[in-house]
Design an enzyme around this catalytic site. Structure first.
Site, mmCIF file in Angstrom:
data_model
loop_
_atom_site.group_PDB
_atom_site.id
_atom_site.type_symbol
_atom_site.label_atom_id
_atom_site.label_comp_id
_atom_site.label_asym_id
_atom_site.label_seq_id
_atom_site.Cartn_x
_atom_site.Cartn_y
_atom_site.Cartn_z
ATOM 1 N N TYR A 47 0.845 -1.185 0.000
ATOM 2 C CA TYR A 47 0.000 0.000 0.000
ATOM 3 C C TYR A 47 0.882 1.237 0.000
ATOM 4 C CZ TYR A 47 -3.552 -3.247 1.865
ATOM 5 O OH TYR A 47 -4.406 -4.299 2.056
ATOM 6 N N HIS A 68 -6.366 1.790 -1.322
ATOM 7 C CA HIS A 68 -6.363 0.381 -1.707
ATOM 8 C C HIS A 68 -4.945 -0.050 -2.063
ATOM 9 C CE1 HIS A 68 -10.732 -0.172 -1.954
ATOM 10 N NE2 HIS A 68 -10.786 1.084 -2.391
ATOM 11 N N LYS A 80 -5.308 -4.722 -8.893
ATOM 12 C CA LYS A 80 -3.901 -4.666 -8.507
ATOM 13 C C LYS A 80 -3.048 -5.159 -9.673
ATOM 14 C CE LYS A 80 -5.310 -6.193 -3.933
ATOM 15 N NZ LYS A 80 -6.039 -4.936 -3.720
#
Lengths: 241, 241
Positions: free
Chosen positions: B154, B162, B200
């Site tokens: 992070y 997020h 991601k």
């Protein structure tokens, strides 16, 4: 998990289920097999696949049985299909309904074909054992790349039902050179979470070679297959059933 | 990919971003480090983790810096934290702000602690090199099990943003014993698809040991890290930018 039939509403789903029951996969495969035998069908090796040209009636059966991908061409009277290595070898060696020509334009025997397949895919013997194991039980077996697995399997045609399992083929027991998957917990987590998110379970096929090599297709009869499904465990969901 | 700040609407997202900029992670880590040094903090080995009891002010800093998990106890004046192996070793060896006692209740030196860590986790040297590499750049590093990776990182506290990357730590170059991941295309497909579905990217850290063993923590300085991000390629999305 129950099969998830496709359709916008309950009635459409019921129609999909009825259609599948009316014409079971075993029957479709039998019709395809008979038709190919009758027409003395032959394909040819092309890179990492096999190409075969078929008549209109056979086109329908290829599509229904989910073998290969149709290829666009300008020829009007023939439809070309591109078959994966396992698919081609299954039609040739297991269903005995397809001949495959080599570069010399004459049909390859099983042994020649086996060597070709293994030259294209190192662990072909294991992947083919897994593929044929599922096809023999009348599952529809398709490539699983988009879900990060070796195959996905459907109870009937993908137009009628969602696939239920993502399949990884591993070589258990006496050697471990078939597939480098599931050696780490993080890989288990990754695979089961991804498959779970698309409502599939992980089916692992452990192929035991039982000390037999893979020099000829006759070894396949001596391989054994152990099936295991693997699902995520959630303390909340799993408590009190 | 741009950072995705948390919040219900644009204003709330902006508030998260402002809060992160007001108190950067480097500052929080510095405060935690100073506070632990001042209080001469000590933890103890407990199974596959390290436990440490801290005062109220330090509790806040542990939470803000995202080290370990708070543990519920009945003690009112102290808060216990359970640290992972990499976290504990980072506070001890890199930030030099935590002592860790062994079974004899006296502080372990770096060498003893290193041996303990490696006895608990075979490839600790690689995982720790990866962990410390990211922490030194002020990323917040958390366990990645739920996404099938080694870590997730992070930009700031997980309450504000997020995570942007799922991290796999591999040992490249002279040996390949660190982690059995990403040896097959299907594993790449699986990992990038899963991470893509939670917005991601995959960050792979290749650790090169450069011929140095892992007998003592001094080897870490000689290891090098190569970073690569891997994303899915879609012909449709990637054409004409």
């Amino acid at each position: 998990m129950a099969p998830r039939w496709k359709g916008k509403d309950t009635k459409a789903k019921k129609d999909s289920e009825d259609e599948a029951h009316k014409e079971p996969m075993s029957k479709i495969i039998y019709l395809l097999q008979s038709s190919l035998v009758q027409s003395d069908a032959a394909g040819f090796l092309s890179g990492n696949s096999v190409r075969v040209a078929v008549e209109a009636e056979q086109t329908d059966l290829f599509v229904k049985a989910c073998f290969g991908q149709p290829v666009s061409t300008v020829e009007k009277d023939k439809q070309w299909f591109q078959l994966g290595l396992e698919e081609a070898f299954y039609l040739c060696n297991s269903l005995k309904c397809l001949k495959i020509n080599g570069s010399n334009n004459s049909p390859q025997d099983d042994q020649e074909l086996w060597h070709f397949m293994r030259s294209k895919k190192k662990a072909f013997s294991c992947f083919y054992k897994g593929y044929s194991h599922l096809r023999l039980k009348n599952w529809v077996v398709r490539p699983g790349a988009q879900y990060g697995v070796d195959f996905v399997v459907y109870r009937h045609h993908p137009a009628l039902v969602h696939s239920e399992y993502g399949v990884l083929v591993l070589s258990g027991g006496d050697d471990n050179d078939c597939n480098g998957r599931l050696r780490e917990w993080s890989d288990f987590h990754c695979t089961t979470r991804l498959l779970g998110s698309v409502a599939k379970s992980l089916l692992v096929l452990y192929i035991s070679k039982n000390g037999v090599g893979d020099d000829s297709p006759s070894c396949l009869a001596k391989y054994t297959v152990e099936e295991r499904t693997i699902t995520r465990w959630s303390p909340q969901q799993c408590r009190e059933g």
